[in-house]
Scaffold this motif. Structure first.
Motif, mmCIF file in Angstrom:
data_model
loop_
_atom_site.group_PDB
_atom_site.id
_atom_site.type_symbol
_atom_site.label_atom_id
_atom_site.label_comp_id
_atom_site.label_asym_id
_atom_site.label_seq_id
_atom_site.Cartn_x
_atom_site.Cartn_y
_atom_site.Cartn_z
ATOM 1 N N LEU A 362 42.976 18.466 19.695
ATOM 2 C CA LEU A 362 42.933 19.597 20.627
ATOM 3 C C LEU A 362 41.643 20.369 20.369
ATOM 4 C CD1 LEU A 362 44.423 21.195 22.839
ATOM 5 C CD2 LEU A 362 45.463 22.569 21.001
ATOM 6 N N ARG A 363 40.816 20.477 21.455
ATOM 7 C CA ARG A 363 39.534 21.138 21.313
ATOM 8 C C ARG A 363 39.478 22.449 22.110
ATOM 9 N NH1 ARG A 363 38.479 15.713 21.201
ATOM 10 N NH2 ARG A 363 37.144 15.016 19.439
ATOM 11 N N SER A 364 40.414 22.612 23.023
ATOM 12 C CA SER A 364 40.364 23.831 23.877
ATOM 13 C C SER A 364 41.802 24.234 24.235
ATOM 14 C CB SER A 364 39.541 23.566 25.149
ATOM 15 O OG SER A 364 39.644 24.674 26.031
ATOM 16 N N VAL A 365 41.999 25.551 24.391
ATOM 17 C CA VAL A 365 43.334 26.031 24.761
ATOM 18 C C VAL A 365 43.694 25.623 26.168
ATOM 19 C CG1 VAL A 365 43.249 27.996 23.167
ATOM 20 C CG2 VAL A 365 42.361 28.288 25.466
ATOM 21 N N GLY A 366 42.700 25.283 26.897
ATOM 22 C CA GLY A 366 42.972 24.874 28.262
ATOM 23 C C GLY A 366 43.571 23.486 28.352
ATOM 24 N N GLU A 367 43.575 22.731 27.246
ATOM 25 C CA GLU A 367 44.094 21.368 27.270
ATOM 26 C C GLU A 367 45.617 21.346 27.108
ATOM 27 O OE1 GLU A 367 42.021 19.226 24.250
ATOM 28 O OE2 GLU A 367 40.076 19.275 25.280
ATOM 29 N N ALA A 370 52.373 25.602 28.043
ATOM 30 C CA ALA A 370 53.577 26.002 27.299
ATOM 31 C C ALA A 370 54.569 24.844 27.267
ATOM 32 C CB ALA A 370 54.207 27.240 27.943
ATOM 33 N N GLY A 371 55.111 24.692 26.133
ATOM 34 C CA GLY A 371 56.091 23.620 25.960
ATOM 35 C C GLY A 371 55.495 22.328 25.408
ATOM 36 N N ASP A 372 54.140 22.226 25.358
ATOM 37 C CA ASP A 372 53.543 20.972 24.811
ATOM 38 C C ASP A 372 53.792 20.902 23.310
ATOM 39 O OD1 ASP A 372 52.596 20.220 27.263
ATOM 40 O OD2 ASP A 372 50.508 20.855 26.905
ATOM 41 N N ARG A 373 53.973 19.759 22.849
ATOM 42 C CA ARG A 373 54.187 19.532 21.438
ATOM 43 C C ARG A 373 52.839 19.302 20.754
ATOM 44 N NH1 ARG A 373 58.014 14.694 20.679
ATOM 45 N NH2 ARG A 373 57.706 15.320 18.494
ATOM 46 N N VAL A 383 52.424 19.275 10.189
ATOM 47 C CA VAL A 383 53.611 19.965 10.711
ATOM 48 C C VAL A 383 53.617 19.827 12.214
ATOM 49 C CG1 VAL A 383 53.711 21.614 8.785
ATOM 50 C CG2 VAL A 383 52.362 22.162 10.794
ATOM 51 N N SER A 384 54.805 19.936 12.803
ATOM 52 C CA SER A 384 54.945 19.865 14.264
ATOM 53 C C SER A 384 55.176 21.286 14.803
ATOM 54 C CB SER A 384 56.096 18.933 14.647
ATOM 55 O OG SER A 384 55.858 17.622 14.172
ATOM 56 N N ALA A 385 54.692 21.509 16.024
ATOM 57 C CA ALA A 385 54.847 22.828 16.658
ATOM 58 C C ALA A 385 54.953 22.643 18.159
ATOM 59 C CB ALA A 385 53.674 23.726 16.295
ATOM 60 N N THR A 386 55.500 23.719 18.802
ATOM 61 C CA THR A 386 55.607 23.704 20.256
ATOM 62 C C THR A 386 54.811 24.880 20.789
ATOM 63 O OG1 THR A 386 57.818 22.748 20.115
ATOM 64 C CG2 THR A 386 57.195 23.767 22.195
ATOM 65 N N VAL A 387 54.094 24.645 21.900
ATOM 66 C CA VAL A 387 53.222 25.674 22.466
ATOM 67 C C VAL A 387 54.105 26.659 23.215
ATOM 68 C CG1 VAL A 387 51.314 26.182 24.015
ATOM 69 C CG2 VAL A 387 51.315 24.069 22.620
ATOM 70 N N ASP A 388 53.982 27.988 22.813
ATOM 71 C CA ASP A 388 54.665 29.035 23.543
ATOM 72 C C ASP A 388 53.720 29.697 24.546
ATOM 73 O OD1 ASP A 388 56.979 28.569 22.124
ATOM 74 O OD2 ASP A 388 56.486 30.021 20.564
ATOM 75 N N GLY A 389 52.484 29.733 24.185
ATOM 76 C CA GLY A 389 51.495 30.353 25.055
ATOM 77 C C GLY A 389 50.116 30.131 24.502
ATOM 78 N N ALA A 390 49.086 30.645 25.186
ATOM 79 C CA ALA A 390 47.700 30.406 24.780
ATOM 80 C C ALA A 390 46.950 31.722 24.766
ATOM 81 C CB ALA A 390 47.009 29.422 25.719
ATOM 82 N N GLU A 391 46.050 31.944 23.854
ATOM 83 C CA GLU A 391 45.213 33.129 23.755
ATOM 84 C C GLU A 391 43.769 32.677 23.843
ATOM 85 O OE1 GLU A 391 46.009 35.216 20.201
ATOM 86 O OE2 GLU A 391 48.091 35.677 20.732
#
Length: 404
Positions: A362-367, A370-373, A383-391
């Motif tokens: 992942l190089r940019s928040v635009g990629e 929400a909800g992406d793993r 570690v694994s995470a889920t996208v809630d939002g982008a700043e």
């Protein structure tokens, strides 16, 4: 016969072979012989002509007669009725010999170039001489004294008189045809000009010149020089000298061989000594005197060079190891593991629907949405995470609210 009767008086030269003048007769009978050929002529002369001639009209003398020829048909003989007999004088004989000398010289019979060398050691010597003569004794005695093994083939002939030339020529021919005869000697003791006259005869001189075998002339003494001396291949002043010239002296040759053998022995010994000295000098050289020392020196050089090569290789390897360690350290410092160890993390977006493969970084928040793993890789794991939002960049995160 009539033709002979018509002939005039003639002069005839020859040698008186027989003189018959019986007492109480008016006619003397003589036989005139050709010294060079086997030809004779019957002569008749008044008895007073023979008696008045004295010593000039004796057997063996050379004369010139004047007379008229006559032919007798009943006997088939030719005779000469003589009215004058003259003895051939010494002066006339010498003049004839001189004329013959010039003739033979002009034909090249005296040329030194045609004379052949005598063999060093003849196997057999042909000797033409008078029977039981001093010349035969001198030649044989001197030759056998010098070389006892010498062999002779002796032909006894008349050495003066009317028969001499013919017998000598026949003996020469027989010896020349003998393959065992290597040299021929004509030998006779001294005598008057008339006695030596056969050896100045033209027929004999030409016979000597025609011989294939070398001919030695040993006629008379030192002052005597008949024409055959000039035609022969070698002229000896006396028969004694001829015996000495025919063969080498055994004692002299033995001494010469002994001297040559000594010279050869000394020469061989000197050569051996020189070669021994040369070998000693070669053996004294260091490379031959102690060949192991040279090998030892070269072995030390090889060891030294080998150690130098080994040290050079080791130093080169050490330098290459240091360089490799530096490159490894640089690679480690620049690698992602070192970055993670400093507190950084690599965030990868996990594709949906279980698609296998390497998650993209992942190089940019635009990629993401929400909800992406997401897969977050840190220094000691992931570690694994889920996208809630982008700043967006530069925004301050709110406390207590997890965002990605």
């Amino acid at each position: 016969m009539e033709w002979v009767d018509r002939l005039g008086a003639v002069w005839v030269e020859g040698q008186l072979a027989q003189v018959t003048a019986r007492p109480g007769t008016n006619t003397a009978f003589l036989v005139l012989r050709d010294p060079a050929a086997d030809v004779s002529l019957q002569l008749t002369a008044p008895i007073r002509l023979v008696r008045d001639g004295g010593a000039a009209v004796t057997e063996g003398r050379r004369v010139v007669v004047h007379g008229k020829p006559s032919f007798f048909p009943a006997r088939g003989t030719l005779s000469l009725r003589v009215d004058e007999i003259r003895a051939v004088g010494i002066g006339e004989l010498l003049a004839r010999i001189e004329r013959l000398r010039r003739l033979l010289a002009a034909e090249g019979l005296f040329d030194p170039a045609r004379k052949r060398r005598l063999p060093f050691l003849p196997g057999r010597i042909g000797l033409v001489t008078g029977r039981a003569s001093a010349a035969e004794h001198d030649v044989v005695t001197n030759a056998t004294t010098r070389w006892p093994a010498v062999e002779f083939r002796i032909c006894h002939v008349a050495v003066q008189g009317g028969l001499a030339v013919a017998q000598i020529v026949d003996a020469l021919d027989a010896l020349d045809r003998d393959p065992d005869v290597d040299v021929i000697v004509l030998a006779r003791g001294g005598g008057s000009v008339e006695d030596l006259l056969p050896f100045s005869d033209e027929t004999l001189c030409r016979a000597v010149a025609a011989c294939r075998t070398p001919v030695v002339s040993a006629i008379g003494h030192e002052p005597d020089t008949p024409l055959v001396d000039h035609v022969a291949d070698l002229r000896c002043s006396t028969p004694t000298e001829a015996g000495r010239r025919l063969v080498p002296d055994l004692a002299e040759e033995t001494a010469r061989i002994a001297g040559l053998r000594d010279r050869a022995r000394r020469a061989l010994a000197g050569w051996v000594d020189r070669e021994e000295q040369l070998l000693a000098q070669l053996r004294a050289r260091p490379v031959l005197a102690d060949p192991v020392s040279a090998l030892d020196a070269r072995a030390g050089d090889v060891t030294r060079l080998r150690d130098a090569v080994r040290g050079s290789v080791l130093r080169g390897l050490e330098r290459r190891e240091h360089d490799l360690a530096h490159v490894r350290a640089r690679l480690t410092a620049l690698g992602p593991a070192a970055t993670l160890a400093r507190g950084y993390a690599v965030v990868q977006r996990v594709p949906g629907d279980g698609i296998a493969g390497i998650p993209p970084v992942l190089r940019s928040v635009g990629e993401v949405t929400a909800g992406d793993r997401l897969r977050i890789r840190v220094a000691d794991g992931a570690v694994s995470a889920t996208v809630d939002g982008a700043e967006p960049a530069g925004a301050r995160p709110q406390a207590g609210k997890g965002t990605a």
